[in-house]
Structures are given as structure tokens and as C-alpha cells.
Design a protein around this motif. Structure first.
Motif, PDB file in Angstrom:
ATOM      1  N   GLU A   1      41.756  41.987  60.894  1.00  0.00           N
ATOM      2  CA  GLU A   1      42.452  43.216  61.258  1.00  0.00           C
ATOM      3  C   GLU A   1      43.688  43.419  60.384  1.00  0.00           C
ATOM      4  N   LEU A   2      44.162  44.671  60.404  1.00  0.00           N
ATOM      5  CA  LEU A   2      45.383  45.071  59.720  1.00  0.00           C
ATOM      6  C   LEU A   2      46.319  45.690  60.746  1.00  0.00           C
TER       7      LEU A   2
ATOM      8  N   GLU B   1      45.828  27.950  60.085  1.00  0.00           N
ATOM      9  CA  GLU B   1      45.851  26.876  59.095  1.00  0.00           C
ATOM     10  C   GLU B   1      47.064  27.037  58.178  1.00  0.00           C
ATOM     11  N   PRO B   2      47.727  25.929  57.828  1.00  0.00           N
ATOM     12  CA  PRO B   2      48.827  26.022  56.869  1.00  0.00           C
ATOM     13  C   PRO B   2      48.329  26.497  55.506  1.00  0.00           C
ATOM     14  N   HIS B   3      49.240  27.125  54.767  1.00  0.00           N
ATOM     15  CA  HIS B   3      49.012  27.448  53.365  1.00  0.00           C
ATOM     16  C   HIS B   3      47.917  28.512  53.182  1.00  0.00           C
ATOM     17  N   LEU B   4      48.068  29.664  53.858  1.00  0.00           N
ATOM     18  CA  LEU B   4      47.159  30.786  53.633  1.00  0.00           C
ATOM     19  C   LEU B   4      47.146  31.093  52.142  1.00  0.00           C
ATOM     20  N   PRO B   5      45.966  31.001  51.490  1.00  0.00           N
ATOM     21  CA  PRO B   5      45.921  31.064  50.019  1.00  0.00           C
ATOM     22  C   PRO B   5      45.922  32.488  49.472  1.00  0.00           C
ATOM     23  N   SER B   6      47.094  33.128  49.483  1.00  0.00           N
ATOM     24  CA  SER B   6      47.180  34.498  48.981  1.00  0.00           C
ATOM     25  C   SER B   6      48.622  34.859  48.698  1.00  0.00           C
ATOM     26  N   GLN B   7      48.814  35.984  48.009  1.00  0.00           N
ATOM     27  CA  GLN B   7      50.124  36.626  47.900  1.00  0.00           C
ATOM     28  C   GLN B   7      50.010  38.009  48.525  1.00  0.00           C
ATOM     29  N   SER B   8      51.087  38.462  49.173  1.00  0.00           N
ATOM     30  CA  SER B   8      51.180  39.801  49.782  1.00  0.00           C
ATOM     31  C   SER B   8      50.338  39.933  51.045  1.00  0.00           C
ATOM     32  N   SER B   9      50.399  38.938  51.925  1.00  0.00           N
ATOM     33  CA  SER B   9      49.760  39.077  53.232  1.00  0.00           C
ATOM     34  C   SER B   9      50.617  39.911  54.177  1.00  0.00           C
ATOM     35  N   ILE B  10      51.844  40.190  53.778  1.00  0.00           N
ATOM     36  CA  ILE B  10      52.762  41.042  54.525  1.00  0.00           C
ATOM     37  C   ILE B  10      53.575  41.836  53.503  1.00  0.00           C
ATOM     38  N   VAL B  11      53.603  43.176  53.643  1.00  0.00           N
ATOM     39  CA  VAL B  11      54.275  44.019  52.651  1.00  0.00           C
ATOM     40  C   VAL B  11      55.020  45.161  53.334  1.00  0.00           C
ATOM     41  N   LEU B  12      56.056  45.628  52.677  1.00  0.00           N
ATOM     42  CA  LEU B  12      56.813  46.800  53.114  1.00  0.00           C
ATOM     43  C   LEU B  12      56.353  48.039  52.354  1.00  0.00           C
TER      44      LEU B  12
ATOM     45  N   SER C   1      39.857  45.504  59.304  1.00  0.00           N
ATOM     46  CA  SER C   1      40.289  45.470  57.899  1.00  0.00           C
ATOM     47  C   SER C   1      39.238  45.968  56.916  1.00  0.00           C
ATOM     48  N   GLY C   2      38.029  46.254  57.399  1.00  0.00           N
ATOM     49  CA  GLY C   2      36.971  46.710  56.504  1.00  0.00           C
ATOM     50  C   GLY C   2      36.211  45.596  55.835  1.00  0.00           C
ATOM     51  N   GLY C   3      36.373  44.377  56.329  1.00  0.00           N
ATOM     52  CA  GLY C   3      35.678  43.221  55.767  1.00  0.00           C
ATOM     53  C   GLY C   3      36.066  41.975  56.532  1.00  0.00           C
ATOM     54  N   ALA C   4      35.765  40.823  55.928  1.00  0.00           N
ATOM     55  CA  ALA C   4      36.037  39.544  56.579  1.00  0.00           C
ATOM     56  C   ALA C   4      37.201  38.825  55.905  1.00  0.00           C
ATOM     57  N   THR C   5      38.061  38.225  56.728  1.00  0.00           N
ATOM     58  CA  THR C   5      39.183  37.391  56.295  1.00  0.00           C
ATOM     59  C   THR C   5      40.120  38.135  55.338  1.00  0.00           C
ATOM     60  N   PRO C   6      40.812  39.157  55.831  1.00  0.00           N
ATOM     61  CA  PRO C   6      41.803  39.837  54.991  1.00  0.00           C
ATOM     62  C   PRO C   6      42.987  38.918  54.706  1.00  0.00           C
TER      63      PRO C   6
ATOM     64  N   ASP D   1      57.032  51.699  50.412  1.00  0.00           N
ATOM     65  CA  ASP D   1      57.958  52.002  49.327  1.00  0.00           C
ATOM     66  C   ASP D   1      59.366  52.288  49.841  1.00  0.00           C
ATOM     67  N   ASP D   2      59.470  52.962  50.984  1.00  0.00           N
ATOM     68  CA  ASP D   2      60.774  53.320  51.525  1.00  0.00           C
ATOM     69  C   ASP D   2      61.318  52.283  52.510  1.00  0.00           C
ATOM     70  N   GLY D   3      60.546  51.209  52.745  1.00  0.00           N
ATOM     71  CA  GLY D   3      60.983  50.152  53.642  1.00  0.00           C
ATOM     72  C   GLY D   3      60.905  50.494  55.110  1.00  0.00           C
ATOM     73  N   ALA D   4      60.318  51.639  55.453  1.00  0.00           N
ATOM     74  CA  ALA D   4      60.284  52.089  56.841  1.00  0.00           C
ATOM     75  C   ALA D   4      59.072  51.585  57.604  1.00  0.00           C
ATOM     76  N   GLN D   5      58.087  51.029  56.899  1.00  0.00           N
ATOM     77  CA  GLN D   5      56.878  50.535  57.543  1.00  0.00           C
ATOM     78  C   GLN D   5      56.514  49.173  56.975  1.00  0.00           C
ATOM     79  N   LEU D   6      55.913  48.338  57.822  1.00  0.00           N
ATOM     80  CA  LEU D   6      55.518  46.985  57.453  1.00  0.00           C
ATOM     81  C   LEU D   6      54.039  46.804  57.788  1.00  0.00           C
ATOM     82  N   LEU D   7      53.275  46.283  56.835  1.00  0.00           N
ATOM     83  CA  LEU D   7      51.851  46.012  57.023  1.00  0.00           C
ATOM     84  C   LEU D   7      51.611  44.513  56.996  1.00  0.00           C
ATOM     85  N   VAL D   8      50.724  44.042  57.890  1.00  0.00           N
ATOM     86  CA  VAL D   8      50.416  42.621  58.004  1.00  0.00           C
ATOM     87  C   VAL D   8      48.912  42.455  58.167  1.00  0.00           C
ATOM     88  N   VAL D   9      48.314  41.541  57.400  1.00  0.00           N
ATOM     89  CA  VAL D   9      46.900  41.226  57.610  1.00  0.00           C
ATOM     90  C   VAL D   9      46.783  40.106  58.637  1.00  0.00           C
TER      91      VAL D   9
END
Length: 351
Positions: free
Chosen positions: A81-82, A54-65, A100-105, A67-75
Motif C-alpha cells: 500500500e501507499l 525486517e531491518p534494512h529495507l533495501p531501497s532509497q525514497s521509501s518516504i518522500v515529501l 500500490s499497484g503491485g507487490a512489495t512497494p 515539492d512544497d513540503g505540504a504532503q508526505l508519501l510513505v510506502v
């Protein structure tokens, strides 16, 4: 053009990442960043999970780097899942994928090797550790939010990692958790937001937290407020709601020196800028500091590059990533728009 803000660059690749949020096969779309801020496609990298489609996933930080920029996390909001990627010059390598430990991360936060996922559908937070390229569940770390109708928007750590914060649109509240030496969260301690519908937020280097307030999407009511951390897991208001005269504000990004904050107003395709005083108080700088398509809905997630020189934001409806050079006085100068993202695009991380 104004003098650009600069910061020592790291050795990791300079790039911009978004997720497709595709319901069949979620992918990360990667763009390489040139010295002048221009973006060029690096490729698409499957997360192994599914988005909502669906367009417009209602969140901030669904994808983050990291601290050192060497790894990327995505919900993966559709498959609960993560995903974890390692970052290289040539692109991304999928390292692991877990429940992810719950529903709809919809949002994820990282500090060092500690990770917390915000599950909107449960709603809760759940903790993990990154160990040798694997995501390991932090047993007994799941915590509820303040209410079942919290409708959370974002989770993030304070810069020192001792506090974890979640904005709750459904309760017009902000919940904070203290993080102990094992990485477990205690709380939440919940306070009422200065304004209605708190959404995205970011921290200054001095620890002030800048939060957007969408006011239910009311026309011309968009605002931002600020808070201080009085102790781990405890917030106190600093600036009450400071309006930006626009509509449907949701996302926030603070400059590396902590002097300015940029908020994106979905309702009319604009970016507003705020000046941040030393004590964390806010003052509106420019109601329209930049725009994607002025007067048109669509601008969403944003991030500032690791060196502080560029701001990037997605316009989902235009299916483009837009970029601006960040001046030392907080002014924004457009550097162009870059194609290659779908209408379901969500999240943005920049190295």
C-alpha cells in the motif's frame, strides 16, 4: 565552523521523517528541527498499513515529501500500500491509503500532483495522481522494468518531471521512462550502469544524475557515477565509476547548489563526499566526510534539509538519526545523534 549553505525557507514545518517499517503497524516517526539543526520528537503517526518488519529495507525514497513540503508519501512494503499524509505544524494527518499497484512497494516519487510507486516484488512502476488530498490511480499507467530479476532500488523524477528513473541492482542497469502530458510513462529505455549494483541516486539543479554503485558489497569497492539526460527518458554516461574506498554504498544526496554529493557507506558507518563539476563529472572530495559509528555497519538513508543547511542520516543498527551541518565548501560538521527510532527504521525525508 564553515559558513553554512542557505536557501529561502518555505512556510511548512521544518522536520525530519522516517518510517518504522513495522510488520504489525507501520508508523511515521516525526522530529521537529530547530534552527541549530537539533531534532526533538514530534510523535508517531500510523500509516494504516504494514511494513516488512525486517531491518534494512533495501531501497532509497521509501518516504518522500511533495515539492512544497505540504504532503508526505510513505510506502507500506508489507501490505502493498501507499499512504498519504498532510503536513502541519503539529505533525501529520493521514489523508488516504491505497493499493500500490503491485507487490512489495519500496520506493516512491512525486512531482507536482503526479506520483509513481516502485514495486520491487512485481517488479513494476505504477502511477497515481493526488487530487484534493486523495490518491487516485492513473489508469493504464503501470509499466514493467527491464527484466523480472531487476531487483529495483529507487524511483525518482528528474527535476523537470519529464523523466522517471529506476535503478536496477539485479541487472546492473538503469531504466528511464519519458513522461507525457497525461502523466503516463513510456519505456523503459535501459542502459548498463557504469558500475555494478546501482542503488540510490539524486539530481543536481542542472539535471546531472549522481548514482551510487555498491558492487555487490565487495570490500572497498564502493563507488559513484554520473549521467546526463539527453532527452526525456534517455540517459548518457558522464563520469564512470569513481571509487570512495569504502564498502556497501547505497544512498545519495546532492546539495541544493549542485556542487557536492554525499553517499552513505553501510559497510563501515561512513559518509563520503564528491565534488560535482559543471558538466556533471565527479571527483572524490573526502573518503570519510562524516560517520555515525566509524567502522560499524548501520548507516542508511539520508536527506538534506530543504534550506540546504543540514544533512541527516539514519543508523538502523544504532537506532538513531544523526545530523551534520553542511559547510559552503562541502565539509560536514556533526551536530549530534537523536534517539527514538526502531531497528527496522527505513527511509528519511527532511523539510
Amino acid at each position: 565552523m564553515e559558513e553554512l549553505m542557505t536557501e529561502q525557507s518555505s512556510n511548512v514545518a521544518t522536520a525530519v521523517y522516517v518510517q518504522t517499517n513495522d510488520a504489525t503497524e507501520n508508523e511515521v516517526v516525526a522530529f521537529g528541527r530547530r534552527e541549530d539543526g537539533q531534532l526533538a520528537p514530534l510523535g508517531r503517526f500510523p500509516t494504516g498499513g504494514r511494513g516488512t518488519g525486517e531491518p534494512h529495507l533495501p531501497s532509497q525514497s521509501s518516504i518522500v515529501l511533495s515539492d512544497d513540503g505540504a504532503q508526505l508519501l510513505v510506502v507500506n512494503a508489507g501490505s502493498d500500500e501507499l499512504s498519504l499524509f498532510s503536513v502541519g505544524d503539529g505533525g501529520l494527518l493521514l489523508s488516504d491509503r491505497v493499493a500500490s499497484g503491485g507487490a512489495t512497494p519500496t520506493s516512491v516519487a512525486i512531482h507536482g500532483d503526479l506520483v509513481y510507486v516502485l514495486n520491487n516484488g512485481t517488479p513494476n512502476i505504477a502511477g497515481f495522481k493526488i487530487d484534493n488530498g486523495r490518491i487516485v490511480e492513473l489508469e493504464g499507467s503501470a509499466r514493467p522494468l527491464s527484466a523480472d530479476n531487476a531487483d529495483p532500488a529507487q524511483v525518482s523524477f528528474s527535476l523537470d518531471g519529464r523523466t522517471l528513473v529506476v535503478t536496477e541492482r539485479g541487472t546492473d542497469s538503469i531504466s528511464a521512462y519519458a513522461i507525457d502530458e497525461r502523466g503516463h510513462a513510456s519505456g523503459p529505455t535501459t542502459i548498463k550502469s557504469s558500475g555494478k549494483t546501482p542503488y540510490g541516486f539524486d539530481f543536481t539543479p542542472d539535471g546531472a544524475m549522481i548514482v551510487t554503485e555498491a558492487f555487490g558489497g565487495a570490500l572497498g569497492a564502493a563507488a559513484a557515477s554520473s549521467y546526463s539526460l539527453t532527452d526525456p527518458g534517455r540517459l548518457a554516461p558522464v563520469s564512470g565509476s569513481v571509487g570512495d574506498t569504502r564498502s556497501e554504498v547505497c544512498w545519495a544526496a546532492v546539495t541544493k547548489d549542485g556542487r557536492f554529493a554525499y553517499v552513505t557507506n553501510f559497510g563501515d558507518g561512513t559518509i563520503s563526499s564528491y565534488e560535482i563539476a559543471r558538466d556533471g563529472r565527479l571527483a572524490l572530495r573526502d573518503a570519510v566526510a562524516g560517520s555515525t559509528r566509524l567502522g560499524e555497519k548501520g548507516i542508511r538513508d539520508e536527506a538534506i534539509s530543504r534550506d540546504g543547511r543540514y544533512l541527516y542520516a539514519i543508523d538502523a543498527d544504532a537506532q538513531k538519526v544523526f545530523g551534520w551541518a553542511v559547510g559552503s565548501d562541502g565539509a560536514l560538521a556533526s551536530i549530534g545523534a537523536f534517539e527514538g527510532v526502531p531497528q527496522t527504521v527505513a527511509g528519511l525525508a527532511a523539510s
